[in-house]
Design a protein around this motif. Structure first.
Motif, PDB file in Angstrom:
ATOM      1  N   MET A 178      51.703  18.005  78.909  1.00  7.82           N
ATOM      2  CA  MET A 178      51.441  16.923  79.863  1.00  7.82           C
ATOM      3  C   MET A 178      49.931  16.806  80.063  1.00  7.82           C
ATOM      4  N   VAL A 179      49.398  15.590  79.959  1.00  8.30           N
ATOM      5  CA  VAL A 179      47.964  15.393  80.093  1.00  8.30           C
ATOM      6  C   VAL A 179      47.687  14.433  81.229  1.00  8.30           C
ATOM      7  N   ILE A 180      46.405  14.394  81.675  1.00  9.59           N
ATOM      8  CA  ILE A 180      45.966  13.497  82.737  1.00  9.59           C
ATOM      9  C   ILE A 180      44.924  12.565  82.153  1.00  9.59           C
ATOM     10  N   LYS A 181      45.011  11.302  82.522  1.00  9.50           N
ATOM     11  CA  LYS A 181      44.113  10.290  81.987  1.00  9.50           C
ATOM     12  C   LYS A 181      43.036   9.968  83.007  1.00  9.50           C
ATOM     13  N   CYS A 182      41.800   9.824  82.555  1.00 11.74           N
ATOM     14  CA  CYS A 182      40.699   9.426  83.431  1.00 11.74           C
ATOM     15  C   CYS A 182      40.886   7.971  83.838  1.00 11.74           C
ATOM     16  N   PRO A 183      40.821   7.632  85.126  1.00 11.71           N
ATOM     17  CA  PRO A 183      41.023   6.250  85.567  1.00 11.71           C
ATOM     18  C   PRO A 183      39.813   5.368  85.275  1.00 11.71           C
ATOM     19  N   ASN A 184      38.705   5.970  84.806  1.00 11.56           N
ATOM     20  CA  ASN A 184      37.480   5.204  84.585  1.00 11.56           C
ATOM     21  C   ASN A 184      37.245   4.863  83.124  1.00 11.56           C
ATOM     22  N   CYS A 185      37.466   5.839  82.244  1.00  7.57           N
ATOM     23  CA  CYS A 185      37.145   5.594  80.837  1.00  7.57           C
ATOM     24  C   CYS A 185      38.343   5.766  79.918  1.00  7.57           C
ATOM     25  N   ASP A 186      39.501   5.981  80.474  1.00  9.62           N
ATOM     26  CA  ASP A 186      40.754   6.106  79.723  1.00  9.62           C
ATOM     27  C   ASP A 186      40.802   7.329  78.808  1.00  9.62           C
ATOM     28  N   LYS A 187      39.871   8.251  78.975  1.00  5.54           N
ATOM     29  CA  LYS A 187      39.968   9.530  78.246  1.00  5.54           C
ATOM     30  C   LYS A 187      41.206  10.249  78.770  1.00  5.54           C
ATOM     31  N   ASN A 188      42.071  10.726  77.863  1.00  5.27           N
ATOM     32  CA  ASN A 188      43.387  11.195  78.306  1.00  5.27           C
ATOM     33  C   ASN A 188      43.765  12.568  77.766  1.00  5.27           C
ATOM     34  N   ASP A 189      42.797  13.468  77.660  1.00  7.54           N
ATOM     35  CA  ASP A 189      43.112  14.803  77.128  1.00  7.54           C
ATOM     36  C   ASP A 189      42.857  15.902  78.154  1.00  7.54           C
ATOM     37  N   PHE A 190      42.914  15.542  79.458  1.00  5.27           N
ATOM     38  CA  PHE A 190      42.682  16.541  80.497  1.00  5.27           C
ATOM     39  C   PHE A 190      43.964  17.299  80.790  1.00  5.27           C
ATOM     40  N   LYS A 191      43.857  18.628  80.868  1.00  2.00           N
ATOM     41  CA  LYS A 191      45.017  19.478  81.112  1.00  2.00           C
ATOM     42  C   LYS A 191      45.199  19.812  82.583  1.00  2.00           C
ATOM     43  N   SER A 192      44.222  19.498  83.417  1.00  2.00           N
ATOM     44  CA  SER A 192      44.330  19.833  84.833  1.00  2.00           C
ATOM     45  C   SER A 192      43.505  18.856  85.644  1.00  2.00           C
ATOM     46  N   VAL A 193      43.771  18.786  86.938  1.00  2.00           N
ATOM     47  CA  VAL A 193      43.016  17.932  87.842  1.00  2.00           C
ATOM     48  C   VAL A 193      41.562  18.389  87.905  1.00  2.00           C
ATOM     49  N   ARG A 194      41.344  19.689  87.868  1.00  2.00           N
ATOM     50  CA  ARG A 194      39.983  20.200  87.917  1.00  2.00           C
ATOM     51  C   ARG A 194      39.164  19.700  86.735  1.00  2.00           C
ATOM     52  N   GLY A 195      39.775  19.681  85.543  1.00  2.00           N
ATOM     53  CA  GLY A 195      39.072  19.168  84.387  1.00  2.00           C
ATOM     54  C   GLY A 195      38.699  17.707  84.539  1.00  2.00           C
ATOM     55  N   LEU A 196      39.638  16.925  85.108  1.00  2.00           N
ATOM     56  CA  LEU A 196      39.353  15.513  85.339  1.00  2.00           C
ATOM     57  C   LEU A 196      38.190  15.343  86.316  1.00  2.00           C
ATOM     58  N   ASN A 197      38.201  16.129  87.401  1.00  2.00           N
ATOM     59  CA  ASN A 197      37.134  16.017  88.391  1.00  2.00           C
ATOM     60  C   ASN A 197      35.769  16.373  87.798  1.00  2.00           C
ATOM     61  N   CYS A 198      35.736  17.428  86.993  1.00  2.00           N
ATOM     62  CA  CYS A 198      34.484  17.817  86.351  1.00  2.00           C
ATOM     63  C   CYS A 198      33.981  16.710  85.419  1.00  2.00           C
ATOM     64  N   HIS A 199      34.922  16.092  84.699  1.00  2.00           N
ATOM     65  CA  HIS A 199      34.570  15.003  83.790  1.00  2.00           C
ATOM     66  C   HIS A 199      33.948  13.839  84.562  1.00  2.00           C
ATOM     67  N   ILE A 200      34.578  13.437  85.677  1.00  2.00           N
ATOM     68  CA  ILE A 200      34.074  12.317  86.468  1.00  2.00           C
ATOM     69  C   ILE A 200      32.680  12.635  87.004  1.00  2.00           C
ATOM     70  N   SER A 201      32.483  13.884  87.449  1.00  2.00           N
ATOM     71  CA  SER A 201      31.193  14.268  87.999  1.00  2.00           C
ATOM     72  C   SER A 201      30.083  14.202  86.947  1.00  2.00           C
ATOM     73  N   ARG A 202      30.420  14.586  85.712  1.00  2.00           N
ATOM     74  CA  ARG A 202      29.402  14.613  84.660  1.00  2.00           C
ATOM     75  C   ARG A 202      29.181  13.272  83.979  1.00  2.00           C
ATOM     76  N   ILE A 203      30.268  12.543  83.702  1.00  2.00           N
ATOM     77  CA  ILE A 203      30.192  11.376  82.824  1.00  2.00           C
ATOM     78  C   ILE A 203      29.979  10.073  83.583  1.00  2.00           C
ATOM     79  N   HIS A 204      30.495   9.983  84.810  1.00  2.00           N
ATOM     80  CA  HIS A 204      30.435   8.715  85.530  1.00  2.00           C
ATOM     81  C   HIS A 204      29.523   8.844  86.748  1.00  2.00           C
ATOM     82  N   PRO A 205      28.199   8.712  86.570  1.00  2.00           N
ATOM     83  CA  PRO A 205      27.281   8.769  87.722  1.00  2.00           C
ATOM     84  C   PRO A 205      27.612   7.694  88.731  1.00  2.00           C
ATOM     85  N   SER A 206      27.189   7.907  89.949  1.00  2.21           N
ATOM     86  CA  SER A 206      27.567   7.028  91.058  1.00  2.21           C
ATOM     87  C   SER A 206      27.135   5.588  90.820  1.00  2.21           C
ATOM     88  N   SER A 207      28.047   4.635  91.044  1.00  3.50           N
ATOM     89  CA  SER A 207      27.777   3.204  90.936  1.00  3.50           C
ATOM     90  C   SER A 207      28.717   2.469  91.847  1.00  3.50           C
TER      91      SER A 207
END
Length: 540
Positions: free
Chosen positions: A1-30
């Motif tokens: 089971m994977v989690i998809k990023c709601p911003n860039c549709d990247k969908n290979d996250f195995k946990s919520v923590r991974g998704l949060n880290c991805h958002i923090s690094r890849i999607h700067p505040s806008s």
């Protein structure tokens, strides 16, 4: 089971923590929501506490609009203070009345500070287990009911099912005594009407809490205590002593916090066991072939070591070491009251850390006997189904005797020592899953937790029945069942509960090492009836 990023549709996250880290690094505040997730946590991270389960249901009043575990916990604490049905006033008690196979005495009370602290953590732990079961159920059956917290501006709710893994860093870092005061949820697991046995087992497993950070802190503190004690003991003791570490922490079947430790100190002098005309599980001790005379003052005219004399001398050594000015950790200990027949010198060791409850430390005088008793006195450990040759050989290297008095009349009652196979028990339990990577230890831990819940539910009904009885039962149970693969865990647990109930009903659990010794003989009939009722109730 994977989690998809709601911003860039990247969908290979195995946990919520991974998704949060991805958002923090890849999607700067806008302004469009593709920005850094605002942190409400000073540590700047999120984990599965950010998962919101719609409609967590209170097990007592069926109120079902709780959005988080914390909300459910606060509701239960305010509205349902502990009683047998969860709706009455919380009983005020701090007593700790635990028995084990050595009948050692324990501290009778907890301070109000510890009492309130432990009550809060007990409630929180069980709520976490209940919410986890409901969350798993919703995740499996209604994935749309699981949402991510919408803390970021414009963040999109995610309705795809995800496999969430609890973060160990979010586990509580405070501890609770082995026999804590009754809390509003102390008997909750057994009273909760689980939809099926599998979910019941998940709740039990969810309530077995052992935070790594806290375990490490407590274990290191105790190890340092023992190391310093040994240094002082080498200087003070007139007997050469060695140490055996025993108990559930060392065989890896601990089901709660590391709040109890057992240590056997035995004379490093060759001694022999005499089982002649002794009741099952007991023997007499005499000097072996040795020139060492350190134990001679405690030997009678027939050459037998007198347990009371040896125990008294060893307790004096323990006390001198504890109060020695050079033993600084001794100043944080308190000697606990004990029954005269108890073989343990029991200390309460204060860690000196706020909100960390003291640790029970048992120092047990013992004698080590090399080799294994004759087959007429103790069964030989058989290799095969789950015990390999090396484990059996290691287990039968030696056994010990302790100064626990025989409870009945006997001509040699003042010379009888209780035989202890703590060394063999430790080796067998520790390596129980070695042969097939099975679930033997897991089944044992669940049974121990069920036993603890039964005691918490009604401590006045359970006084003698203890983990030692379960250990003797489970070793025999391992011998009679071959398939302990992990997919058979539920089936093995059901069979274990059924067989345990049968043994308790008949009033007989054989000592695994001495079949003629019935370890249940000291458990009153009324207490056995209570245990049987509770065990059978789990399977209905």
């Amino acid at each position: 089971m994977v989690i998809k990023c709601p911003n860039c549709d990247k969908n290979d996250f195995k946990s919520v923590r991974g998704l949060n880290c991805h958002i923090s690094r890849i999607h700067p505040s806008s302004a469009d929501g593709r920005g850094l997730r605002p942190s409400t946590d000073t540590r700047g991270r999120r984990d599965d506490k950010d998962i919101v389960v719609k409609d967590i249901t209170c097990p007592f009043c069926d109120k079902n609009d709780f959005k988080s575990e914390r909300g459910l916990s606060c509701h239960i604490t305010r509205m349902h203070r502990s009683s047998s049905d969860g709706k009455g006033p919380r009983p005020s008690t701090g007593t700790r009345d635990r028995k084990d196979d050595r009948d050692r005495a324990r501290p009778e009370t907890l301070t109000p500070r510890h009492e309130n602290h432990e009550r809060h953590n007990t409630d929180r732990d069980v709520v976490k287990g209940v919410a986890k079961v409901q969350r798993d159920s919703l995740q499996k059956d209604s994935p749309d009911n699981i949402l991510l917290k919408n803390d970021a501006v414009g963040a999109k709710p995610e309705s795809r099912p995800a496999k969430y893994k609890e973060s160990p860093k979010q586990s509580r870092t405070t501890e609770e005594p082995h026999d804590r005061p009754l809390s509003s949820l102390s008997n909750f697991i057994l009273s909760f009407n689980a939809p099926n046995f599998e979910k019941f087992v998940k709740m039990i497993e969810g309530s077995i809490v052992r935070p790594r950070e806290d375990s490490t802190l407590r274990t290191e503190s105790v190890n340092k205590f023992i190391d310093d004690l040994k240094v002082v003991m080498e200087r003070i003791s007139d007997i050469p002593l060695k140490l055996l570490k025993s108990g559930s922490y060392y065989d890896k079947t601990k089901i709660d916090y590391n709040n109890e430790f057992d240590f056997m100190f035995y004379a490093d002098i060759k001694m022999e066991a005499d089982f002649t005309n002794c009741p099952p599980g007991y023997c007499k001790i005499r000097k072996g072939v040795t020139v060492n005379k350190d134990l001679d003052p405690f030997i009678d005219r027939n050459g037998y070591l007198v347990p009371k004399l040896y125990k008294s001398h060893m307790f004096d050594i323990f006390e001198k070491c504890r109060t020695d000015p050079s033993f600084r950790k001794g100043r944080r200990t308190q000697l606990q009251d004990r029954k005269p027949e108890s073989p343990a010198y029991t200390l309460l060791f204060d860690l000196g850390i706020p909100d960390k409850s003291p640790i029970d430390i048992d120092l047990v005088p013992a004698i080590r006997i090399s080799g294994w008793p004759k087959t007429k006195d103790a069964r030989e450990i058989q290799t095969g189904k789950w015990i390999d040759i090396s484990t059996a050989k290691k287990a039968m290297e030696c056994f010990h005797v302790v100064t626990k008095q025989f409870p009945e009349a006997h001509p040699d009652i003042n010379l009888l020592w209780r035989v202890s196979f703590s060394h063999a028990e430790k080796e067998l339990i520790l390596h129980a899953d070695l042969s097939d990577k099975g679930c033997r230890k897991n089944v044992f831990k669940i049974l121990k937790k069920i036993k603890e819940n039964m005691k918490s539910k009604n401590p006045t009904e359970m006084d003698k029945f203890c983990s030692y009885h379960l250990k003797m039962f489970i070793l025999g149970f391992y011998d009679t069942h071959s398939d302990f693969s992990k997919d058979q865990k539920l089936d093995m647990l059901k069979k274990g509960i059924e067989q345990l109930a049968k043994c308790v009903r008949e009033g007989a659990i054989e000592n695994y090492f001495i079949p003629k010794d019935n370890v249940l003989q000291s458990v009153p009939e009324e207490e056995r009836r209570y245990v049987v009722r509770e065990l059978e109730g789990l399977l209905q």
